[in-house]
Design a protein around this motif. Sequence first.
Motif, PDB file in Angstrom:
ATOM      1  N   ILE A  27      -1.951 -14.825   8.988  1.00 46.31           N
ATOM      2  CA  ILE A  27      -1.786 -14.769   7.542  1.00 46.31           C
ATOM      3  C   ILE A  27      -2.597 -13.580   7.039  1.00 46.31           C
ATOM      4  O   ILE A  27      -3.819 -13.529   7.228  1.00 46.31           O
ATOM      5  N   LEU A  28      -1.916 -12.607   6.419  1.00 45.45           N
ATOM      6  CA  LEU A  28      -2.583 -11.424   5.881  1.00 45.45           C
ATOM      7  C   LEU A  28      -2.562 -11.497   4.355  1.00 45.45           C
ATOM      8  O   LEU A  28      -1.494 -11.632   3.762  1.00 45.45           O
ATOM      9  N   LEU A  29      -3.730 -11.396   3.751  1.00 45.55           N
ATOM     10  CA  LEU A  29      -3.859 -11.550   2.303  1.00 45.55           C
ATOM     11  C   LEU A  29      -3.872 -10.208   1.575  1.00 45.55           C
ATOM     12  O   LEU A  29      -4.530 -10.053   0.550  1.00 45.55           O
ATOM     13  N   GLY A  30      -3.137  -9.241   2.080  1.00 45.25           N
ATOM     14  CA  GLY A  30      -2.916  -7.993   1.364  1.00 45.25           C
ATOM     15  C   GLY A  30      -3.860  -6.859   1.685  1.00 45.25           C
ATOM     16  O   GLY A  30      -4.815  -6.988   2.436  1.00 45.25           O
ATOM     17  N   ASP A  31      -3.540  -5.701   1.066  1.00 44.03           N
ATOM     18  CA  ASP A  31      -4.234  -4.429   1.250  1.00 44.03           C
ATOM     19  C   ASP A  31      -4.238  -4.034   2.724  1.00 44.03           C
ATOM     20  O   ASP A  31      -5.274  -3.950   3.378  1.00 44.03           O
ATOM     21  N   ILE A  32      -3.044  -3.753   3.206  1.00 46.00           N
ATOM     22  CA  ILE A  32      -2.822  -3.494   4.626  1.00 46.00           C
ATOM     23  C   ILE A  32      -3.075  -2.026   5.007  1.00 46.00           C
ATOM     24  O   ILE A  32      -3.842  -1.747   5.921  1.00 46.00           O
ATOM     25  N   LEU A  33      -2.419  -1.079   4.304  1.00 47.44           N
ATOM     26  CA  LEU A  33      -2.427   0.307   4.760  1.00 47.44           C
ATOM     27  C   LEU A  33      -3.309   1.266   3.966  1.00 47.44           C
ATOM     28  O   LEU A  33      -3.914   2.167   4.529  1.00 47.44           O
ATOM     29  N   TYR A  34      -3.387   1.104   2.660  1.00 46.61           N
ATOM     30  CA  TYR A  34      -4.088   2.079   1.821  1.00 46.61           C
ATOM     31  C   TYR A  34      -5.487   1.588   1.482  1.00 46.61           C
ATOM     32  O   TYR A  34      -5.697   0.392   1.289  1.00 46.61           O
ATOM     33  N   HIS A  35      -6.443   2.507   1.391  1.00 42.92           N
ATOM     34  CA  HIS A  35      -7.832   2.120   1.136  1.00 42.92           C
ATOM     35  C   HIS A  35      -8.154   1.997  -0.348  1.00 42.92           C
ATOM     36  O   HIS A  35      -9.140   1.374  -0.717  1.00 42.92           O
ATOM     37  N   GLY A  36      -7.341   2.557  -1.223  1.00 43.49           N
ATOM     38  CA  GLY A  36      -7.571   2.470  -2.661  1.00 43.49           C
ATOM     39  C   GLY A  36      -8.605   3.474  -3.130  1.00 43.49           C
ATOM     40  O   GLY A  36      -9.476   3.885  -2.366  1.00 43.49           O
ATOM     41  N   PRO A  37      -8.540   3.854  -4.406  1.00 42.45           N
ATOM     42  CA  PRO A  37      -9.443   4.888  -4.923  1.00 42.45           C
ATOM     43  C   PRO A  37     -10.888   4.428  -5.116  1.00 42.45           C
ATOM     44  O   PRO A  37     -11.789   5.252  -5.227  1.00 42.45           O
ATOM     45  N   ARG A  38     -11.138   3.110  -5.117  1.00 41.54           N
ATOM     46  CA  ARG A  38     -12.501   2.609  -5.327  1.00 41.54           C
ATOM     47  C   ARG A  38     -13.270   2.429  -4.032  1.00 41.54           C
ATOM     48  O   ARG A  38     -14.476   2.219  -4.050  1.00 41.54           O
ATOM     49  N   ASN A  39     -12.577   2.487  -2.901  1.00 42.68           N
ATOM     50  CA  ASN A  39     -13.215   2.244  -1.601  1.00 42.68           C
ATOM     51  C   ASN A  39     -13.404   3.542  -0.841  1.00 42.68           C
ATOM     52  O   ASN A  39     -12.576   4.450  -0.911  1.00 42.68           O
ATOM     53  N   ASP A  40     -14.484   3.611  -0.074  1.00 45.36           N
ATOM     54  CA  ASP A  40     -14.636   4.716   0.868  1.00 45.36           C
ATOM     55  C   ASP A  40     -13.624   4.529   1.984  1.00 45.36           C
ATOM     56  O   ASP A  40     -13.112   3.423   2.210  1.00 45.36           O
ATOM     57  N   LEU A  41     -13.352   5.604   2.702  1.00 40.44           N
ATOM     58  CA  LEU A  41     -12.450   5.493   3.843  1.00 40.44           C
ATOM     59  C   LEU A  41     -13.071   4.567   4.884  1.00 40.44           C
ATOM     60  O   LEU A  41     -14.233   4.733   5.248  1.00 40.44           O
ATOM     61  N   PRO A  42     -12.298   3.588   5.368  1.00 41.86           N
ATOM     62  CA  PRO A  42     -12.830   2.709   6.410  1.00 41.86           C
ATOM     63  C   PRO A  42     -12.846   3.416   7.764  1.00 41.86           C
ATOM     64  O   PRO A  42     -12.226   4.469   7.927  1.00 41.86           O
ATOM     65  N   GLY A  43     -13.529   2.820   8.731  1.00 43.67           N
ATOM     66  CA  GLY A  43     -13.624   3.383  10.083  1.00 43.67           C
ATOM     67  C   GLY A  43     -12.260   3.651  10.694  1.00 43.67           C
ATOM     68  O   GLY A  43     -11.389   2.800  10.665  1.00 43.67           O
ATOM     69  N   GLU A  44     -12.095   4.861  11.223  1.00 47.92           N
ATOM     70  CA  GLU A  44     -10.849   5.290  11.854  1.00 47.92           C
ATOM     71  C   GLU A  44      -9.641   5.024  10.961  1.00 47.92           C
ATOM     72  O   GLU A  44      -8.675   4.396  11.362  1.00 47.92           O
ATOM     73  N   TYR A  45      -9.695   5.537   9.741  1.00 48.03           N
ATOM     74  CA  TYR A  45      -8.584   5.398   8.799  1.00 48.03           C
ATOM     75  C   TYR A  45      -7.341   6.072   9.372  1.00 48.03           C
ATOM     76  O   TYR A  45      -7.334   7.276   9.604  1.00 48.03           O
ATOM     77  N   ASN A  46      -6.330   5.283   9.667  1.00 44.32           N
ATOM     78  CA  ASN A  46      -5.105   5.801  10.260  1.00 44.32           C
ATOM     79  C   ASN A  46      -3.979   4.794  10.026  1.00 44.32           C
ATOM     80  O   ASN A  46      -3.648   4.004  10.923  1.00 44.32           O
ATOM     81  N   PRO A  47      -3.392   4.796   8.825  1.00 40.21           N
ATOM     82  CA  PRO A  47      -2.354   3.818   8.502  1.00 40.21           C
ATOM     83  C   PRO A  47      -1.177   3.795   9.480  1.00 40.21           C
ATOM     84  O   PRO A  47      -0.639   2.725   9.771  1.00 40.21           O
TER      85      PRO A  47
END
Length: 184
Positions: free
Chosen positions: A32-52
């Motif tokens: 069960i995935l509760l959203g925000d799968i691919l994009y990091h959004g403008p309020r968040n820093d890039l997560p580790g190994e950002y690669n959608p």
Amino acid sequence: MKLMIASDIHGSYLYCKNLVERYEAEKADRLILLGDILYHGPRNDLPGEYNPKSVIALLNPLKKDILCVRGNCDTEVDQMVLDFFILSDYALLCADNVTIFATHGHLVDEKFLSRLNKNDILLCGHTHIPACENDGEHIYLNPGSVSIPKGGSKNSYMTYENGKFLWKTLNGEIYKEFSVNNIK
């Protein structure tokens, strides 16, 4: 049936890979995935190994196992590349005589809880902070974030099996539990 519940991958290949490895190790029936799968959004820093694109490659083979709701960072463009449906604002799950209203969390607030029946569960992501709140009438649960934990929390997910929710780190270490048997 065993469920694995996660939220807020935000395009991180590193943490999505850890999540998929934990899914296989947990031998869960559904993810069960509760959203925000691919994009990091403008309020968040890039997560580790950002690669959608690599996240897509990890999740699409699991398409028959995934039930997903839309997060505030998920769009129609994302749906075009994912083989499982992501654009529903909520899902209603029934397990072990418990009703679970699953949503990302950006479209609901505390007032929403009054719309649920007593002992129904509101399951959300969005805040990136694990939560387990039970006021005797309403139950709010949040698995935290797979890739961008906040509030001093760790990268995490939850499982649900036989009436018990377990919060776990991406190493599989249990750090919190909640039993639905205690609410009836």
